[in-house]
Design a protein around this motif. Structure first.
Motif, PDB file in Angstrom:
ATOM      1  N   LYS A   1      48.335  39.308  42.254  1.00 12.57           N
ATOM      2  CA  LYS A   1      47.894  40.685  42.525  1.00 12.57           C
ATOM      3  C   LYS A   1      47.518  40.859  43.989  1.00 12.57           C
ATOM      4  O   LYS A   1      47.838  41.864  44.630  1.00 12.57           O
TER       5      LYS A   1
ATOM      6  N   THR B   1      37.449  48.182  36.651  1.00 17.11           N
ATOM      7  CA  THR B   1      37.436  48.683  38.028  1.00 17.11           C
ATOM      8  C   THR B   1      37.017  47.592  38.997  1.00 17.11           C
ATOM      9  O   THR B   1      37.582  47.466  40.092  1.00 17.11           O
TER      10      THR B   1
ATOM     11  N   GLY C   1      41.597  44.408  34.396  1.00 18.97           N
ATOM     12  CA  GLY C   1      41.879  45.363  35.460  1.00 18.97           C
ATOM     13  C   GLY C   1      42.336  46.710  34.927  1.00 18.97           C
ATOM     14  O   GLY C   1      42.683  46.857  33.749  1.00 18.97           O
TER      15      GLY C   1
ATOM     16  N   THR D   1      40.051  45.232  39.558  1.00 14.57           N
ATOM     17  CA  THR D   1      41.087  45.832  40.399  1.00 14.57           C
ATOM     18  C   THR D   1      40.608  46.007  41.836  1.00 14.57           C
ATOM     19  O   THR D   1      41.370  45.779  42.786  1.00 14.57           O
TER      20      THR D   1
ATOM     21  N   ALA E   1      47.714  46.631  43.451  1.00 12.34           N
ATOM     22  CA  ALA E   1      46.957  45.862  42.464  1.00 12.34           C
ATOM     23  C   ALA E   1      47.281  46.325  41.045  1.00 12.34           C
ATOM     24  O   ALA E   1      47.462  45.505  40.131  1.00 12.34           O
ATOM     25  N   VAL E   2      47.390  47.636  40.849  1.00 13.84           N
ATOM     26  CA  VAL E   2      47.657  48.168  39.508  1.00 13.84           C
ATOM     27  C   VAL E   2      49.068  47.802  39.052  1.00 13.84           C
ATOM     28  O   VAL E   2      49.280  47.420  37.896  1.00 13.84           O
TER      29      VAL E   2
ATOM     30  N   GLU F   1      49.063  44.236  38.057  1.00 17.28           N
ATOM     31  CA  GLU F   1      48.382  44.065  36.773  1.00 17.28           C
ATOM     32  C   GLU F   1      49.249  44.567  35.620  1.00 17.28           C
ATOM     33  O   GLU F   1      49.169  44.037  34.507  1.00 17.28           O
TER      34      GLU F   1
ATOM     35  N   GLU G   1      40.779  42.628  43.690  1.00 18.05           N
ATOM     36  CA  GLU G   1      42.156  42.282  44.049  1.00 18.05           C
ATOM     37  C   GLU G   1      42.677  43.160  45.177  1.00 18.05           C
ATOM     38  O   GLU G   1      43.336  42.670  46.111  1.00 18.05           O
TER      39      GLU G   1
ATOM     40  N   THR H   1      49.505  43.227  46.654  1.00 12.65           N
ATOM     41  CA  THR H   1      48.796  44.235  47.436  1.00 12.65           C
ATOM     42  C   THR H   1      49.012  44.013  48.928  1.00 12.65           C
ATOM     43  O   THR H   1      49.203  44.975  49.687  1.00 12.65           O
TER      44      THR H   1
END
Length: 265
Positions: A133, A68, A213, A71, A202-203, A206, A74, A137
Motif C-alpha cells: 500500500k 481510517t 482500511g 488508511t 492507499a484505497v 487495499e 499507509e 501510494t
C-alpha cells in the motif's frame, strides 16, 4: 454616493462571507440530496440518503475510525516516500541537468503503466501487509510531485541568476539563495496535488487485498451491495482529503517567508 462608493461595501461584505461559503454549501447540498432521494423514492441499494449514511457512520464509528487510521498511516508513509524521492531527483537534476534526460524516459514509462495493474503485482510480491500500500501510494504521488519540483527549481529570475554568477557564487550558494526559495510555491502545489492522490493510492491498494482500511471496508460493502457503508467510507475519504488539502494550504500561507508582503495578507 458614487457608484464606486456603493460597490465598496458590497465587496467588503462579499469578502467577509467568502470563508463561510463552503460551510454553507455543504449543508445545502446534503439537504438537497436528502430531499431528492426521499421525494423520488430512490432505492437504498442505488443511492442512500445522507441521513442513512450518517446513521451508519455513527453506529459503526469504531470500525470506521480504525479503518481510517490504517488508511491514513499507509497514505502518509507513501506520500512521504513519493515526495522524498521526487525531491531528491529534482535537486539532483538542478545540480546536474543531464540527469533529467536520463531519468525522464523511465519516469514516463512508469507513469504510463496503469496503477490498477501494478497493485495486484505488489500484493503478490509483498503480501497483504502495509508495504504494498505504501509503495502503491508512493508510485501514485511521485510523478505529480516530481514535475512541479523540477519546474520550480528552474523557474528562477534570470537577472538574479546572472547577478549571483557575476559575484562568482557557487552552485550550492545559487541553490540555497535562489533556486530553493523559488521552488517553494511549486513544492506546495505538488503537496496539495499529492495529498488526495495518496489517499486514492492507499484505497486502490487495499481494494486489491488487505485485512483492514477504508479500501477493504468499501470492497466488502460493494460486494454485499451495502451502499450506506460504501458511501460512508467514501464520505470519510472526501473529508480527510479536504482536511489534508486545507492543512497544506494553511502551511503554505504560514511558510511564505520568501514574500513578506504576501505573508501579511
Amino acid at each position: 454616493m458614487s457608484p464606486m462608493g456603493m460597490e465598496l461595501p458590497r465587496l467588503r461584505s462579499g469578502a467577509r462571507l467568502a470563508p463561510w461559503a463552503p460551510l454553507l454549501a455543504l449543508p445545502l447540498a446534503l439537504a438537497g440530496w436528502e430531499l431528492i432521494v426521499r421525494e423520488a423514492r430512490v432505492p437504498v441499494y442505488l443511492v442512500p440518503a445522507p441521513s442513512r449514511i450518517l446513521a451508519t457512520l455513527w453506529a459503526e464509528r469504531g470500525l470506521y475510525l480504525q479503518a481510517t487510521g490504517v488508511t491514513l498511516g499507509e497514505a502518509a508513509a507513501g506520500l512521504a516516500l513519493g515526495m522524498g524521492v521526487a525531491l531528491t531527483l529534482s535537486v539532483a537534476t538542478a545540480f546536474w541537468p543531464p540527469l533529467e534526460r536520463a531519468i525522464m524516459p523511465l519516469v514516463l514509462l512508469l507513469k504510463a503503466i496503469p496503477l490498477v495493474a501494478i497493485a495486484p503485482i505488489l500484493t503478490l510480491w509483498f503480501g497483504f501487509g502495509p508495504l504494498p500500500k505504501v509503495l502503491m501510494t508512493a508510485l501514485l504521488t511521485f510523478y505529480p510531485a516530481l514535475v512541479p519540483l523540477m519546474t520550480g527549481l528552474r523557474a528562477v529570475d534570470p537577472a538574479a541568476l546572472e547577478l549571483l554568477r557575476a559575484w562568482d557564487a557557487s552552485a550550492w550558494e545559487i541553490f540555497v539563495h535562489l533556486r530553493w526559495p523559488s521552488a517553494w510555491p511549486y513544492a506546495f502545489a505538488a503537496l496539495k496535488t499529492a495529498i488526495p492522490l495518496a489517499l486514492i493510492g492507499a484505497v486502490v491498494a487495499e481494494w486489491t487485498g488487505a485485512s483492514g482500511g477504508l479500501g477493504r471496508a468499501m470492497w466488502l460493502a460493494q460486494t454485499n451491495l451495502d451502499m450506506p457503508r460504501l458511501f460512508a467510507a467514501a464520505m470519510i475519504l472526501a473529508a480527510v482529503s479536504l482536511a489534508g488539502y486545507s492543512g497544506a494550504a494553511l502551511l503554505e500561507r504560514r511558510a511564505r517567508w520568501w514574500s513578506p508582503e504576501e505573508a501579511r495578507l
